[in-house]
Design a protein around this motif. Structure first.
Motif, PDB file in Angstrom:
ATOM      1  N   SER A   1       5.033  -6.582  -2.503  1.00 40.08           N
ATOM      2  CA  SER A   1       4.024  -7.645  -2.400  1.00 40.08           C
ATOM      3  C   SER A   1       3.695  -7.943  -0.943  1.00 40.08           C
ATOM      4  O   SER A   1       2.543  -8.235  -0.598  1.00 40.08           O
ATOM      5  CB  SER A   1       4.514  -8.910  -3.105  1.00 40.08           C
ATOM      6  N   SER A   2       4.684  -7.844  -0.050  1.00 40.94           N
ATOM      7  CA  SER A   2       4.416  -8.044   1.375  1.00 40.94           C
ATOM      8  C   SER A   2       3.546  -6.919   1.925  1.00 40.94           C
ATOM      9  O   SER A   2       2.619  -7.151   2.709  1.00 40.94           O
ATOM     10  CB  SER A   2       5.727  -8.110   2.151  1.00 40.94           C
ATOM     11  N   VAL A   3       3.828  -5.691   1.514  1.00 42.11           N
ATOM     12  CA  VAL A   3       3.022  -4.552   1.942  1.00 42.11           C
ATOM     13  C   VAL A   3       1.590  -4.715   1.451  1.00 42.11           C
ATOM     14  O   VAL A   3       0.628  -4.459   2.178  1.00 42.11           O
ATOM     15  CB  VAL A   3       3.626  -3.239   1.410  1.00 42.11           C
ATOM     16  N   ARG A   4       1.473  -5.158   0.222  1.00 37.31           N
ATOM     17  CA  ARG A   4       0.145  -5.361  -0.368  1.00 37.31           C
ATOM     18  C   ARG A   4      -0.636  -6.416   0.441  1.00 37.31           C
ATOM     19  O   ARG A   4      -1.823  -6.229   0.742  1.00 37.31           O
ATOM     20  CB  ARG A   4       0.292  -5.804  -1.816  1.00 37.31           C
ATOM     21  N   ALA A   5       0.025  -7.496   0.808  1.00 42.25           N
ATOM     22  CA  ALA A   5      -0.640  -8.543   1.585  1.00 42.25           C
ATOM     23  C   ALA A   5      -1.053  -8.023   2.958  1.00 42.25           C
ATOM     24  O   ALA A   5      -2.138  -8.336   3.455  1.00 42.25           O
ATOM     25  CB  ALA A   5       0.288  -9.748   1.732  1.00 42.25           C
ATOM     26  N   PHE A   6      -0.196  -7.215   3.567  1.00 46.65           N
ATOM     27  CA  PHE A   6      -0.518  -6.648   4.877  1.00 46.65           C
ATOM     28  C   PHE A   6      -1.745  -5.743   4.772  1.00 46.65           C
ATOM     29  O   PHE A   6      -2.656  -5.806   5.609  1.00 46.65           O
ATOM     30  CB  PHE A   6       0.680  -5.857   5.400  1.00 46.65           C
ATOM     31  N   ALA A   7      -1.798  -4.913   3.745  1.00 45.27           N
ATOM     32  CA  ALA A   7      -2.926  -3.997   3.561  1.00 45.27           C
ATOM     33  C   ALA A   7      -4.221  -4.753   3.328  1.00 45.27           C
ATOM     34  O   ALA A   7      -5.283  -4.370   3.843  1.00 45.27           O
ATOM     35  CB  ALA A   7      -2.646  -3.059   2.394  1.00 45.27           C
ATOM     36  N   GLN A   8      -4.163  -5.837   2.566  1.00 42.29           N
ATOM     37  CA  GLN A   8      -5.384  -6.580   2.278  1.00 42.29           C
ATOM     38  C   GLN A   8      -5.963  -7.239   3.521  1.00 42.29           C
ATOM     39  O   GLN A   8      -7.157  -7.537   3.569  1.00 42.29           O
ATOM     40  CB  GLN A   8      -5.107  -7.618   1.189  1.00 42.29           C
ATOM     41  N   GLY A   9      -5.144  -7.425   4.532  1.00 38.35           N
ATOM     42  CA  GLY A   9      -5.646  -7.972   5.780  1.00 38.35           C
ATOM     43  C   GLY A   9      -6.625  -7.050   6.492  1.00 38.35           C
ATOM     44  O   GLY A   9      -7.381  -7.487   7.362  1.00 38.35           O
ATOM     45  N   TYR A  10      -6.638  -5.780   6.119  1.00 38.92           N
ATOM     46  CA  TYR A  10      -7.566  -4.823   6.720  1.00 38.92           C
ATOM     47  C   TYR A  10      -8.992  -4.976   6.184  1.00 38.92           C
ATOM     48  O   TYR A  10      -9.955  -4.643   6.873  1.00 38.92           O
ATOM     49  CB  TYR A  10      -7.124  -3.391   6.391  1.00 38.92           C
ATOM     50  N   TYR A  11      -9.128  -5.404   4.952  1.00 41.31           N
ATOM     51  CA  TYR A  11     -10.399  -5.281   4.248  1.00 41.31           C
ATOM     52  C   TYR A  11     -11.592  -5.939   4.939  1.00 41.31           C
ATOM     53  O   TYR A  11     -12.643  -5.309   5.087  1.00 41.31           O
ATOM     54  CB  TYR A  11     -10.254  -5.810   2.816  1.00 41.31           C
TER      55      TYR A  11
END
Length: 602
Positions: free
Chosen positions: A42-52
């Motif tokens: 879930s932390s990785v997912r949140a980090f990735a969504q910061g790129y969008y």
């Protein structure tokens, strides 16, 4: 008073704790350390969504940002009273050079930390490693496109790392690593990621392949047409073009996407997820909603909005007639073309995308229309007509969703890569290549069969309709006929979607924006003046004024800008194919015993 009160509390706290700990160097109790953060998917997912929001800006936010051409007015799809130009002075510090390094550092931090984590299974690890490597490939491909040779880093650096002053690596060395990153992502990113979000709103295997087709086409063609590149570089370029073609083919052949029914609704739909006739073409899009995030692109297409940046005659003339041929071929004027002396004649019998992009009922002229266009051609591609009078269609309150990458573009990436490879002697374009791309776009189900453009054929490597080979009388003689027609399709299918300037750069055709060489780039509709429209300035097809301002008589084409955009005023120069490396960075390298080369002309 509130601020003073908080300061008193802070001072008291420091007095109480100062004898035990240095208050100012303690980690806040509620914060994450790097080790604490990288512990769950879930932390990785949140980090990735910061790129969008940054990488996939779409229509931008409020009045700012966005990747669409309404934010990119320096190209030949627009003219304006004051023609925009490139920066006259070198970049001193900052700019996109620094921004790219910030992005790539973030990418390497992402990759490094994902590699240290434990996931529930190998496939999940490879998925997130693929996402991280996709972003690094995305950022480095863009970096190379803008600057050419750039320093390549595959790990985050510390402040004292000697590699900070590493010289620029050759573009092909960097792009080989980009290709490796994108290939890994293509093979390992999942087809769906429901915990992150629904398809169309998150990165999936199809999104990776779609962007591979774009990024590798961009850099492959830019290398191919760069006169400074060696034969070895151009051989590398062919490899990137082949990879672009292959990635596009994976998307096209997957069967998961099809061409939208209505071309105009691609860029003017409020809820793409609820509109099946549009969503079937979307590989990735950005969603907008009142109270969350809104934009202002649609407002520029509203009935009462003035369009200061508007389409020149050159754009309108680029649309084919309904018989599938240009308005004028080397054999003469197309019999379906009725001339340009009235809106009825100029816009009749044309590619249906013209009427889906511009108003065809009348010219929208200054002094007559409240929402006029400086060329008379009024764009409505981004307008949702049913809600045009609602509050969401004005100012920066727009909520229409933005395509980020769609099947139509991927099809055009495929056929262009195929044609460029053929031009290099490394492929033969077949009829099927045209049928699964350009001809598929011409068969949108929302178009009546009788009104569609006929299929483009290929005979002896040349474009044809039926059994008739044709050649555009206005073709740039340095561009092969088939590639010219493919570029026409790309220009009109993707008009105002943010591609044109990069296309001109990678084809090495920035001179198309030179209004001295190409006067039609600064002309509008044909007008016969009267007392109401006497303020307009009219010209002949070569840009020579035939009726000055405040003359009540005369006919001619609207002449929008009275100032040329040409090489003499510094706006169209070879140096603009690559951005300026900040001069401070060049000096900073030198002061630290290294050398950072500058791009030519800067």
């Amino acid at each position: 008073m509130k601020n003073k009160f908080l300061l008193y509390i802070l001072a008291g706290s420091m007095a109480i704790t100062g004898c035990k700990k240095d208050f100012l160097v303690q980690e806040p109790l509620a914060s994450f350390t790097n080790e604490d953060f990288w512990t769950s998917e879930s932390s990785v997912r949140a980090f990735a969504q910061g790129y969008y929001p940054d990488r996939f800006s779409g229509f931008g936010v409020n009045d700012l940002g966005g990747s669409y051409s309404v934010r990119e007015t320096l190209n030949d799809d627009y003219t304006n009273i004051n023609l925009s130009g490139f920066a006259a002075q070198p970049t001193v510090n900052g700019g996109s050079w620094d921004t790219y390094f910030s992005k790539i550092r973030k990418d390497n931090i992402f990759i490094e930390n994902v590699s240290k984590m434990k996931f529930s299974d190998t496939a999940t690890y490879k998925h997130w490693n693929g996402i991280a490597r996709f972003f690094r490939g995305f950022d480095y491909a863009s970096f190379v496109f803008d600057f050419g040779d750039v320093p390549f880093y595959n790990k985050p650096l510390t402040d004292n790392d000697p590699l900070l002053f590493k010289p620029r690596d050759p573009a092909t060395v960097v792009m080989d690593s980009v290709l490796a990153d994108l290939n890994y992502a293509s093979q390992n990113v999942k087809l769906t990621d429901p915990l992150t979000g629904p398809n169309g709103l998150v990165i999936t295997k199809d999104v990776v392949n779609a962007f591979m087709s774009r990024l590798l086409l961009y850099v492959g063609t830019k290398l191919k047409y760069d006169p400074a590149k060696t034969a070895a570089d151009k051989n590398k370029a062919a490899g990137y073009l082949q990879a672009a073609k292959d990635a596009a083919a994976r998307v096209i052949n997957s069967g998961r996407f099809s061409v939208a029914d209505n071309y105009q609704k691609l860029c003017s739909t409020i809820d793409i997820s609820a509109t099946a006739t549009v969503s079937k073409e979307m590989i990735l899009y950005r969603r907008y909603n009142t109270g969350e995030v809104t934009h202002a692109i649609e407002s520029g297409n509203n009935a009462n909005t003035i369009q200061g940046y508007a389409a020149p005659k050159d754009v309108i003339d680029a649309y084919l007639c309904t018989n599938g041929m240009p308005i004028k071929t080397t054999n003469g004027v197309n019999p379906q073309y009725q001339g340009d002396q009235s809106v009825t004649s100029q816009l009749a019998n044309r590619d249906l995308r013209l009427a889906n992009t511009f108003r065809t009922d009348r010219y929208y002229l200054q002094y007559i229309e409240t929402g006029y266009s400086t060329t008379g051609y009024k764009c409505w591609k981004f307008l949702d007509e049913p809600t045009q009078n609602d509050a969401t269609s004005v100012q920066s309150f727009n909520i229409t969703d933005a395509p980020i990458i769609r099947l139509g573009e991927v099809m055009l990436n495929y056929i262009e890569a195929a044609a460029e490879l053929a031009d290099m002697g490394q492929y033969t374009v077949l009829q099927n290549d045209l049928d699964i791309t350009i001809n598929a776009l011409r068969k949108r189900t929302g178009y009546a069969t009788a009104s569609r453009l006929p299929d483009m054929k290929i005979i002896g490597g040349l474009p044809a309709v039926g059994t008739t080979v044709y050649e555009d009388a206005d073709r740039d003689p340095t561009v092969p006929s088939l590639i010219w027609e493919i570029r026409r399709e790309r220009r009109l299918e993707l008009l105002y979607e943010g591609f044109r300037l990069r296309d001109l750069k990678r084809w090495r055709k920035l001179d198309y924006a030179n209004t001295e060489l190409y006067p039609k780039k600064n002309l509008g509709a044909w007008v016969t003046k009267n007392a109401t429209t006497k303020g307009l300035i009219l010209a002949d097809i070569n840009g020579n004024v035939t009726s000055a301002a405040n003359v009540t008589t005369g006919s001619g084409y609207l002449k929008v800008s009275q100032t040329l955009r040409n090489a003499a005023n510094g706006n169209v120069l070879d140096r603009n194919y690559f951005d300026c490396v900040p001069t401070y960075q060049v000096d900073f390298y030198q002061r630290n015993g290294s050398a950072l080369t500058q791009n030519p002309g800067w």
